[in-house]
Design a protein around this motif. Structure first.
Motif, PDB file in Angstrom:
ATOM      1  N   VAL A  12       0.849  -1.183   0.000  1.00 30.57           N
ATOM      2  CA  VAL A  12       0.000   0.000   0.000  1.00 30.57           C
ATOM      3  C   VAL A  12       0.884   1.231   0.000  1.00 30.57           C
ATOM      4  O   VAL A  12       2.025   1.185   0.466  1.00 30.57           O
ATOM      5  CB  VAL A  12      -0.942  -0.022   1.236  1.00 30.57           C
ATOM      6  N   GLN A  13       0.365   2.305  -0.518  1.00 30.39           N
ATOM      7  CA  GLN A  13       1.120   3.554  -0.505  1.00 30.39           C
ATOM      8  C   GLN A  13       0.952   4.253   0.844  1.00 30.39           C
ATOM      9  O   GLN A  13      -0.050   4.050   1.555  1.00 30.39           O
ATOM     10  CB  GLN A  13       0.665   4.469  -1.630  1.00 30.39           C
ATOM     11  N   ALA A  14       1.909   5.087   1.165  1.00 33.53           N
ATOM     12  CA  ALA A  14       1.844   5.854   2.411  1.00 33.53           C
ATOM     13  C   ALA A  14       0.533   6.634   2.466  1.00 33.53           C
ATOM     14  O   ALA A  14       0.083   7.200   1.462  1.00 33.53           O
ATOM     15  CB  ALA A  14       3.039   6.800   2.508  1.00 33.53           C
ATOM     16  N   GLY A  15      -0.071   6.626   3.640  1.00 35.04           N
ATOM     17  CA  GLY A  15      -1.359   7.278   3.818  1.00 35.04           C
ATOM     18  C   GLY A  15      -2.539   6.353   3.633  1.00 35.04           C
ATOM     19  O   GLY A  15      -3.679   6.696   3.975  1.00 35.04           O
ATOM     20  N   GLY A  16      -2.279   5.167   3.098  1.00 33.63           N
ATOM     21  CA  GLY A  16      -3.345   4.212   2.858  1.00 33.63           C
ATOM     22  C   GLY A  16      -3.700   3.411   4.095  1.00 33.63           C
ATOM     23  O   GLY A  16      -3.149   3.619   5.178  1.00 33.63           O
ATOM     24  N   SER A  17      -4.631   2.482   3.911  1.00 30.06           N
ATOM     25  CA  SER A  17      -5.127   1.653   5.006  1.00 30.06           C
ATOM     26  C   SER A  17      -5.096   0.185   4.623  1.00 30.06           C
ATOM     27  O   SER A  17      -5.171  -0.163   3.437  1.00 30.06           O
ATOM     28  CB  SER A  17      -6.568   2.045   5.357  1.00 30.06           C
ATOM     29  N   LEU A  18      -4.997  -0.645   5.622  1.00 30.97           N
ATOM     30  CA  LEU A  18      -5.113  -2.092   5.461  1.00 30.97           C
ATOM     31  C   LEU A  18      -5.839  -2.653   6.673  1.00 30.97           C
ATOM     32  O   LEU A  18      -5.725  -2.101   7.781  1.00 30.97           O
ATOM     33  CB  LEU A  18      -3.738  -2.761   5.348  1.00 30.97           C
ATOM     34  N   ARG A  19      -6.530  -3.747   6.463  1.00 24.68           N
ATOM     35  CA  ARG A  19      -7.152  -4.460   7.566  1.00 24.68           C
ATOM     36  C   ARG A  19      -6.619  -5.884   7.561  1.00 24.68           C
ATOM     37  O   ARG A  19      -6.825  -6.625   6.584  1.00 24.68           O
ATOM     38  CB  ARG A  19      -8.672  -4.476   7.457  1.00 24.68           C
ATOM     39  N   LEU A  20      -5.934  -6.251   8.605  1.00 24.21           N
ATOM     40  CA  LEU A  20      -5.426  -7.600   8.768  1.00 24.21           C
ATOM     41  C   LEU A  20      -6.429  -8.438   9.556  1.00 24.21           C
ATOM     42  O   LEU A  20      -7.125  -7.919  10.430  1.00 24.21           O
ATOM     43  CB  LEU A  20      -4.085  -7.588   9.504  1.00 24.21           C
ATOM     44  N   SER A  21      -6.465  -9.713   9.239  1.00 20.13           N
ATOM     45  CA  SER A  21      -7.343 -10.646   9.939  1.00 20.13           C
ATOM     46  C   SER A  21      -6.512 -11.701  10.640  1.00 20.13           C
ATOM     47  O   SER A  21      -5.451 -12.098  10.159  1.00 20.13           O
ATOM     48  CB  SER A  21      -8.290 -11.340   8.955  1.00 20.13           C
TER      49      SER A  21
END
Length: 119
Positions: A12-21
């Protein structure tokens, strides 16, 4: 036998989001804690956040405000929502299910999922 499986990593690019499970299968002790950790190349594994079965949540100072943990009770799955990601967040992310008993704690680690944040 308890299995702990992380998923949701990626680039992901800086400033983005991710959701880990973090999916936990098998018998889960009534008193437990689910923690998220990360390890960057050449660095020690560091604590991010932990959710106790009582509902108490503890965050590392560096995670407050950008990271959040929550649980889907019906699926025995915990999530780590990561917002406003920075290149310094690049690491392998792990979850750990700890079964807490009066005698000793039992740790069950997942294999990890890679998160890469580009500038």
């Amino acid at each position: 036998q308890v299995q702990v499986v992380e998923s949701g990593g990626g680039s992901v690019q800086a400033g983005g989001s991710l959701r880990l499970s973090c999916a936990v299968s098998g018998t889960i002790f009534s008193t437990h804690a689910l923690g998220w950790y990360r390890q960057a190349p050449g660095k020690q594994r560091e604590f991010i956040v932990e959710m106790h079965s009582s509902g108490r949540i503890k965050y590392a100072e560096s995670a407050k405000g950008r990271f959040a943990i929550f649980r889907d009770n019906g699926k025995n799955t915990w999530y780590l929502q990561m917002n406003n990601l920075e290149p310094e967040d690049t690491a392998e992310y792990y979850c750990k299910m700890t079964f807490i008993t009066p005698i000793r704690d039992h740790d069950n680690w997942g294999q990890g999922t890679q998160v890469t944040v580009s500038s």
